[in-house]
Design an enzyme around this catalytic site. Structure first.
Site, PDB file in Angstrom:
ATOM      1  N   LYS A  35       0.643  -1.184   0.023  1.00 47.54           N
ATOM      2  CA  LYS A  35       0.128   0.052   0.199  1.00 47.54           C
ATOM      3  C   LYS A  35       0.841   1.169  -0.129  1.00 47.54           C
ATOM      4  O   LYS A  35       2.093   1.023   0.204  1.00 47.54           O
ATOM      5  CB  LYS A  35      -1.077   0.100   1.056  1.00 47.54           C
ATOM      6  CG  LYS A  35      -0.365   0.139   2.701  1.00 47.54           C
ATOM      7  CD  LYS A  35      -1.507  -0.195   3.737  1.00 47.54           C
ATOM      8  CE  LYS A  35      -0.626  -0.231   5.005  1.00 47.54           C
ATOM      9  NZ  LYS A  35      -0.842   0.724   5.847  1.00 47.54           N
ATOM     10  N   ARG A 130     -10.383   0.468  14.628  1.00 50.23           N
ATOM     11  CA  ARG A 130     -10.159   1.347  13.555  1.00 50.23           C
ATOM     12  C   ARG A 130     -11.318   0.553  12.627  1.00 50.23           C
ATOM     13  O   ARG A 130     -12.510   1.099  12.690  1.00 50.23           O
ATOM     14  CB  ARG A 130      -9.025   1.230  12.899  1.00 50.23           C
ATOM     15  CG  ARG A 130      -7.935   1.929  13.674  1.00 50.23           C
ATOM     16  CD  ARG A 130      -6.559   2.120  12.948  1.00 50.23           C
ATOM     17  NE  ARG A 130      -6.259   1.075  12.021  1.00 50.23           N
ATOM     18  CZ  ARG A 130      -5.049   0.820  11.437  1.00 50.23           C
ATOM     19  NH1 ARG A 130      -4.117   1.880  11.481  1.00 50.23           N
ATOM     20  NH2 ARG A 130      -4.773  -0.039  10.749  1.00 50.23           N
ATOM     21  N   TYR A 256      18.038  29.405   9.094  1.00 44.98           N
ATOM     22  CA  TYR A 256      17.098  30.603   9.505  1.00 44.98           C
ATOM     23  C   TYR A 256      16.981  30.301  11.170  1.00 44.98           C
ATOM     24  O   TYR A 256      17.106  29.339  11.757  1.00 44.98           O
ATOM     25  CB  TYR A 256      15.404  29.868   9.097  1.00 44.98           C
ATOM     26  CG  TYR A 256      15.305  30.183   7.555  1.00 44.98           C
ATOM     27  CD1 TYR A 256      15.258  31.587   7.278  1.00 44.98           C
ATOM     28  CD2 TYR A 256      15.430  29.293   6.800  1.00 44.98           C
ATOM     29  CE1 TYR A 256      14.866  31.787   5.770  1.00 44.98           C
ATOM     30  CE2 TYR A 256      14.882  29.441   5.283  1.00 44.98           C
ATOM     31  CZ  TYR A 256      14.888  30.816   5.070  1.00 44.98           C
ATOM     32  OH  TYR A 256      14.671  31.139   3.626  1.00 44.98           O
ATOM     33  N   MET A 304      13.601  24.446   3.095  1.00 48.16           N
ATOM     34  CA  MET A 304      12.815  23.865   2.151  1.00 48.16           C
ATOM     35  C   MET A 304      13.731  23.070   1.193  1.00 48.16           C
ATOM     36  O   MET A 304      13.606  22.012   0.907  1.00 48.16           O
ATOM     37  CB  MET A 304      12.081  24.829   1.250  1.00 48.16           C
ATOM     38  CG  MET A 304      11.141  24.331   0.412  1.00 48.16           C
ATOM     39  SD  MET A 304      10.259  25.593  -0.659  1.00 48.16           S
ATOM     40  CE  MET A 304       9.167  26.225   0.337  1.00 48.16           C
TER      41      MET A 304
HETATM   42  C1  LIG Z   1      -4.306  -4.501   7.871  1.00 50.50           C
HETATM   43  C2  LIG Z   1      -2.951  -4.380   7.783  1.00 50.50           C
HETATM   44  N1  LIG Z   1      -2.205  -5.300   7.524  1.00 50.50           N
HETATM   45  C3  LIG Z   1      -1.012  -5.312   7.385  1.00 50.50           C
HETATM   46  C4  LIG Z   1      -0.087  -4.171   7.621  1.00 50.50           C
HETATM   47  C5  LIG Z   1       1.185  -4.098   7.704  1.00 50.50           C
HETATM   48  O1  LIG Z   1       1.817  -3.558   8.748  1.00 50.50           O
HETATM   49  P1  LIG Z   1       3.524  -3.146   9.038  1.00 50.50           P
HETATM   50  O2  LIG Z   1       4.042  -2.624   7.995  1.00 50.50           O
HETATM   51  O3  LIG Z   1       3.487  -2.928  10.467  1.00 50.50           O
HETATM   52  O4  LIG Z   1       3.980  -4.749   8.869  1.00 50.50           O
HETATM   53  C6  LIG Z   1      -0.995  -2.936   7.623  1.00 50.50           C
HETATM   54  C7  LIG Z   1      -0.267  -1.793   7.876  1.00 50.50           C
HETATM   55  O5  LIG Z   1      -0.550  -0.677   8.392  1.00 50.50           O
HETATM   56  C8  LIG Z   1      -2.317  -2.969   7.868  1.00 50.50           C
HETATM   57  O6  LIG Z   1      -2.959  -1.956   7.943  1.00 50.50           O
END
Ligand SMILES: Cc1ncc(COP(=O)(O)O)c(C=O)c1O
Length: 364
Positions: A35, A130, A256, A304
């Site tokens: 993801k 969640r 800065y 920046m």
């Molecule tokens: C449902 C779910 N499974 C697995 C993972 C992977 O987690 P990690 O990167 O801590 O292994 C995530 C990450 O947030 C997740 O939301």
């Protein structure tokens, strides 16, 4: 000539880290979590190195399409499931497995006129609060899903909130088992921290594990353990070069807010890297940086487009010298992303996801 900042994704390290997961969870199949564009690395850049995984898990349908465009024909799991009814059409077309975490998703599936039956992962909320059905509501959701002609197979999942800390996985495991012990279907329980820290307690309980951060070479339980402790290799190097030099006298300040004052004469290297590249603005004086592979400290405020580094440990450094913001220097010296994240009060996850679009990313 473009600005010298560059992110490099290390394919061999990704494969090594996947092999670490296999060793830690030898009896499980592996969803490689890609993801957020593979935690900032780029799905296309990590694909070859991770293609020996058993499946890919992600959130965005557009990312799932990109995997199919790479000719990945194996399983893809949508970790948050479908966001609206039209997504189900795409799930059918692309053969995506999807999470069901709420009644609205069951309603949509029940109304879906699909040709191909769906494979779903029913999610229990075991305390993260969640997504997912509470233990009390889980079986009713399972019964509803099980009655739908649209559903071919139901697997069961949950997500650990504390696998990286002292609370561990015991309470979640108990809640999950109490409700699911007599239900059929595969189980998916473990994230990175659970895989590395709770392998024994979870042995034989997670048909599928879902590692994310370990694949990308960051420890899931910093500061207790480092990536080196878990034998993980950095998968991303953020590097740049020195584009300016300053000679300070005692009492001179840098950047800065004049937040750093030299207490003795020192040479300062100005590095082409700033918060607009994704380097955290919160990094304080003292944040580690490698110059020519030698550990130095960042001084003054992150701007920046630039940071400033005390070159005292590397007197030979000059214009064009190599700077490693995190990852691996050409000399082989390593600056763990987790150390930089810690200095900035965050975690490696955030830094790798935040590399800015203006930074060129290449795969080695
Ligand atoms: C449902 C779910 N499974 C697995 C993972 C992977 O987690 P990690 O990167 O801590 O292994 C995530 C990450 O947030 C997740 O939301």
């Amino acid at each position: 000539m473009p600005r010298p900042i560059l992110a490099t994704v290390h394919a061999a390290a990704l494969s090594h880290n996947l092999a670490r997961v296999r060793t830690a969870a030898p009896d499980s199949r592996v969803w490689a979590v890609v993801k957020a564009n593979a935690y900032g690395h780029g799905i296309e850049r990590v694909f070859d190195a991770l293609r020996s995984a058993d499946g890919f898990a992600l959130l965005d349908l557009a990312e799932a399409q990109r995997l199919r465009a790479l000719d990945w024909r194996g399983p893809i799991l949508l970790l948050e499931g479908c966001f609206d009814a039209r997504d189900l059409e795409l799930c059918s077309r692309l053969g995506l497995w999807h999470t069901i975490h709420c009644n609205e998703q069951i309603d949509r599936l029940a109304a879906h006129k699909t040709q191909l039956p769906h494979r779903v992962f029913l999610k229990m909320n075991t305390g993260m609060n969640r997504l997912g059905f509470t233990p009390e509501r889980f079986r009713a959701a399972w019964t509803r899903l099980n009655a739908l002609p649209q559903v071919e197979e139901i697997s069961l999942m949950q997500h650990f909130p504390d696998a990286d800390g002292p609370r561990g996985v015991g309470a979640q495991l108990q809640a999950f088992n109490a409700v699911t012990h007599d239900l059929p279907g595969e189980r998916s329980l473990s994230n990175s921290a659970a895989i590395l820290r709770h392998g024994e307690a979870l042995a034989g309980r997670s048909d599928w594990v879902r590692p994310g951060i370990v694949l990308y070479g960051s420890a899931p339980d910093v500061p207790e353990h480092s990536a080196a402790h878990w034998d993980l290799q950095p998968t991303m190097t953020l590097s740049s070069r020195i584009i300016g030099l300053q000679q300070l006298q005692a009492g001179d300040t840098v950047g800065y807010g004049s937040s750093f004052t030299a207490d003795q004469p020192m040479r300062i290297g100005v590095v082409a890297c700033g918060y607009a590249d994704g380097y955290p603005r919160h990094c304080p004086t003292g944040t580690p940086v490698l110059v020519n592979g030698v550990r130095c400290r960042m001084v003054g405020r992150v701007s920046m487009d630039m940071i400033t580094v005390d070159l005292t440990p590397v007197p030979r450094a000059g214009m064009g010298s190599e700077v490693t913001l995190w990852g691996v220097a050409s000399s082989g010296a390593v600056l763990p992303i987790d150390e930089v994240a810690r200095a900035a009060g965050t975690v490696g996850y955030e830094l790798m996801c935040a590399v800015a679009p203006r930074v060129t990313i290449v795969a080695d």
